[in-house]
Design an enzyme around this catalytic site. Structure first.
Site, short mmCIF file in Angstrom:
data_model
loop_
_atom_site.label_atom_id
_atom_site.label_comp_id
_atom_site.label_asym_id
_atom_site.label_seq_id
_atom_site.Cartn_x
_atom_site.Cartn_y
_atom_site.Cartn_z
N LYS A 1 0.85 -1.18 0.00
CA LYS A 1 0.00 0.00 0.00
C LYS A 1 0.89 1.23 0.00
O LYS A 1 1.43 1.63 1.03
CB LYS A 1 -0.92 0.03 1.22
CG LYS A 1 -2.01 1.09 1.11
CD LYS A 1 -2.12 1.86 2.40
CE LYS A 1 -2.79 3.19 2.24
NZ LYS A 1 -2.04 4.17 1.42
N GLY B 1 6.66 5.19 8.57
CA GLY B 1 5.80 6.37 8.64
C GLY B 1 5.94 7.05 9.99
O GLY B 1 6.91 6.83 10.72
N SER B 2 4.96 7.84 10.32
CA SER B 2 5.02 8.62 11.55
C SER B 2 4.80 7.75 12.78
O SER B 2 4.20 6.67 12.72
CB SER B 2 3.96 9.72 11.52
OG SER B 2 2.66 9.16 11.66
N THR B 3 5.29 8.22 13.91
CA THR B 3 5.10 7.51 15.17
C THR B 3 3.62 7.41 15.51
O THR B 3 3.16 6.37 16.00
CB THR B 3 5.87 8.23 16.29
OG1 THR B 3 7.27 8.19 15.98
CG2 THR B 3 5.64 7.57 17.64
N GLU B 4 2.87 8.46 15.25
CA GLU B 4 1.44 8.44 15.56
C GLU B 4 0.72 7.34 14.79
O GLU B 4 -0.06 6.57 15.36
CB GLU B 4 0.83 9.81 15.23
CG GLU B 4 -0.67 9.89 15.50
CD GLU B 4 -1.25 11.24 15.08
OE1 GLU B 4 -2.45 11.46 15.35
OE2 GLU B 4 -0.52 12.06 14.49
N VAL B 5 0.96 7.25 13.49
CA VAL B 5 0.30 6.21 12.69
C VAL B 5 0.85 4.84 13.06
O VAL B 5 0.10 3.86 13.11
CB VAL B 5 0.49 6.50 11.19
CG1 VAL B 5 -0.11 5.37 10.35
CG2 VAL B 5 -0.17 7.82 10.81
N GLY B 6 2.14 4.75 13.35
CA GLY B 6 2.71 3.48 13.77
C GLY B 6 2.07 2.94 15.03
O GLY B 6 1.82 1.73 15.15
N GLU C 1 9.30 1.30 11.39
CA GLU C 1 10.35 2.32 11.20
C GLU C 1 9.65 3.66 11.21
O GLU C 1 9.00 4.05 10.24
CB GLU C 1 11.09 2.06 9.89
CG GLU C 1 12.44 2.74 9.82
CD GLU C 1 12.37 4.07 9.13
OE1 GLU C 1 12.27 5.10 9.84
OE2 GLU C 1 12.42 4.12 7.89
N CYS D 1 13.01 10.62 7.53
CA CYS D 1 12.95 10.21 8.94
C CYS D 1 14.33 10.28 9.57
O CYS D 1 14.47 10.58 10.75
CB CYS D 1 12.36 8.81 9.05
SG CYS D 1 13.20 7.56 8.06
N GLU E 1 9.20 16.03 15.82
CA GLU E 1 9.90 15.79 14.57
C GLU E 1 9.60 16.95 13.61
O GLU E 1 8.45 17.33 13.44
CB GLU E 1 9.44 14.48 13.93
CG GLU E 1 10.13 14.21 12.60
CD GLU E 1 9.77 12.86 11.99
OE1 GLU E 1 10.61 12.29 11.28
OE2 GLU E 1 8.64 12.39 12.23
#
Length: 480
Positions: free
Chosen positions: A170, A223-228, A245, A279, A382
């Protein structure tokens, strides 16, 4: 979309526009997938898994090498596609295609190099021995962000395929085009239908459906920490294998014995490559008092050479082309972070505004801000764009303490020739990787990943391939 080797339309019939960040013009549209499309893609991957996993590893590697030849032959088209859908200058897009090819080649070469274990065992019933064998995990979901669509695809696609897994990719909704072209080239290389599938759509619908699909056993996310964090919560009930990551706020320490010119050049590239959207980019800079003035003179000179503009136009030397940010929202976020830094006492050294000669595109001048508040946004969050905060430090203890004063732990670097300083930074800075007198660059040969809120698991290197296997112990007895 590409499912089971064929271009597919979305079940909804809807499409997503792909926009060039430099012109704000729509360049193409792709299907806006639904959960029904995710089911089709995962079913295709699951259906192809049995035969693909039984294919000899050397044969899988040969097919991947054939695909690499086709990708290299299509390099110009892929680079131009990246330039328009992501916004990066053509020279950077060419570099990304090269990195992608190198990564696939590395894993193709590694396909037959991993070995198992033979272990003699004690047994009351006679001689016995144990083996540790590796089996493919199964169907892999690969979720790729918009900043490096091909590089970050390669870190998942290469090891997944050579290990015998099938995959559903995706890409980011805004950067699907180069990924789709690569998937077509894989089909041309005669990688069987269903082994590689691509779903195009919004993450909050198809991404969630892909992560939670019961047939998906492994999720590789960048991707971002929030989405992770959201993905980890979705995957937890089924105990899916995860590689995360995530975001970073990489610290850089410049010591008194550093070469100011070399350090400034390396740091400016590491911060402003891809318009600062990386990143592992340089994001917090700590400079010793003794070298601060000489270093800043060199750094400002390097940064002022950057000229925002369309990626298909070369800047006249000695100027350096820098492209736009990928979205308008991202540019607004970076400018808000800059304003917070200035409000907190930071000094604007250079840049800091939208270029006045651009009527369209999400451009922002490369920016340096000196000594902002250590509790401000540029220190705590970030910064995903062309903004670099710099702080004076008096000694190595202070530099290391400030470097670690963050929730992130992805990359880090130090500029020095003192082996004692190198040792301390390598041992004491909380980061998944430390570069010494080098750019922040993810080498395919070395494992890469984060600590703390920068995620877990490793991509690249032999470790990156091993993460796509399940280890199984086998005991053989009755030998006499």
């Amino acid at each position: 979309m590409l499912i089971a080797g064929e271009r597919a339309t979305a079940a909804s019939g809807e499409e997503l526009a792909v926009t060039d960040p430099a012109t704000e013009q729509t360049i193409e549209s792709v299907p806006s997938a639904t959960t029904a499309d995710v089911d089709r893609a995962v079913e295709a991957a699951a259906g192809a898994l049995g035969e693909w996993s039984k294919t000899d590893a050397e044969d899988r590697a040969k097919l991947l090498r054939r695909a690499i030849e086709l990708i290299e032959g299509d390099r110009k088209t892929l680079a131009e596609t990246l330039m328009h859908e992501q916004g990066k200058p053509l020279v950077e897009a060419n570099g990304e295609v090269q990195h992608f090819v190198h990564g696939l080649s590395y894993f193709a070469d590694l396909a037959t190099k991993l070995r198992g274990v033979h272990q003699p065992l004690p047994s009351a019933l006679g001689q016995a021995y144990g083996m540790v064998i590796r089996r493919p995990v199964g169907v892999v979901a690969a979720i790729v962000p918009n900043n490096f669509p091909l590089t970050l695809l390669g870190t998942k696609l290469g090891p997944a395929l050579v290990a015998g897994n099938t995959i559903v990719v995706k890409p980011a909704a805004s950067t699907p085009l180069a990924t789709l072209r690569v998937a077509e080239l894989l089909q041309e290389a005669e990688i069987p239908p269903g082994v590689v599938n691509v779903i195009t759509g919004r993450g909050d619908e198809v991404g969630d459906a892909l992560v939670t699909h019961p047939a998906v056993r492994r999720v590789a996310f960048t991707g971002s920490t929030e989405v992770g964090r959201h993905i980890a919560e979705l995957a937890a009930p089924k105990f899916k294998r995860l590689t995360m990551e995530l975001g970073g706020s990489d610290p850089v320490i410049v010591c008194p014995d550093a070469d100011p010119k070399a350090a400034a050049r390396g740091i400016s590239i590491a911060r402003f490559w891809n318009c600062g959207q990386g990143c592992l980019a340089t994001k917090r800079l700590f400079v010793f008092d003794e070298i601060y003035d000489a270093f800043m003179e060199q750094l400002v000179g390097s940064v002022e050479r950057y000229e925002p503009g369309e990626g298909w136009e070369k800047a006249e030397k000695p100027r350096i082309r820098i492209g736009p940010l990928h979205t308008e929202d991202l540019r607004r976020e970076v400018m808000d972070q800059l304003q917070d830094a200035l409000d907190g006492g930071g000094e604007l050294v250079c840049g800091g505004d939208v270029p006045s000669d651009r009527d369209a595109g999400w451009f922002l001048q490369p920016t340096i801000v000196a000594n902002p508040a250590l509790d401000g946004r540029v220190a705590r969050e970030e910064v995903f764009g062309p903004l670099l905060p710099v702080w004076r430090v008096s000694n190595l203890d202070e530099a290391i303490d400030l470097a670690n004063d963050t929730e992130y732990g992805l990359g880090s670097s130090v500029w020095t020739n003192d082996v004692r300083t190198i040792h301390r930074v390598a041992q004491e800075v909380d980061a998944g990787m430390t570069w010494v007198n080098q750019l922040h660059f993810g080498y395919d040969e070395l494992p890469f990943g984060g600590m703390k809120q920068s995620g877990y698991g490793r991509e690249h290197g032999q470790e990156g391939l091993e993460a796509y296997f399940e280890e199984k112990s086998v005991v053989v007895g009755g030998l006499g």
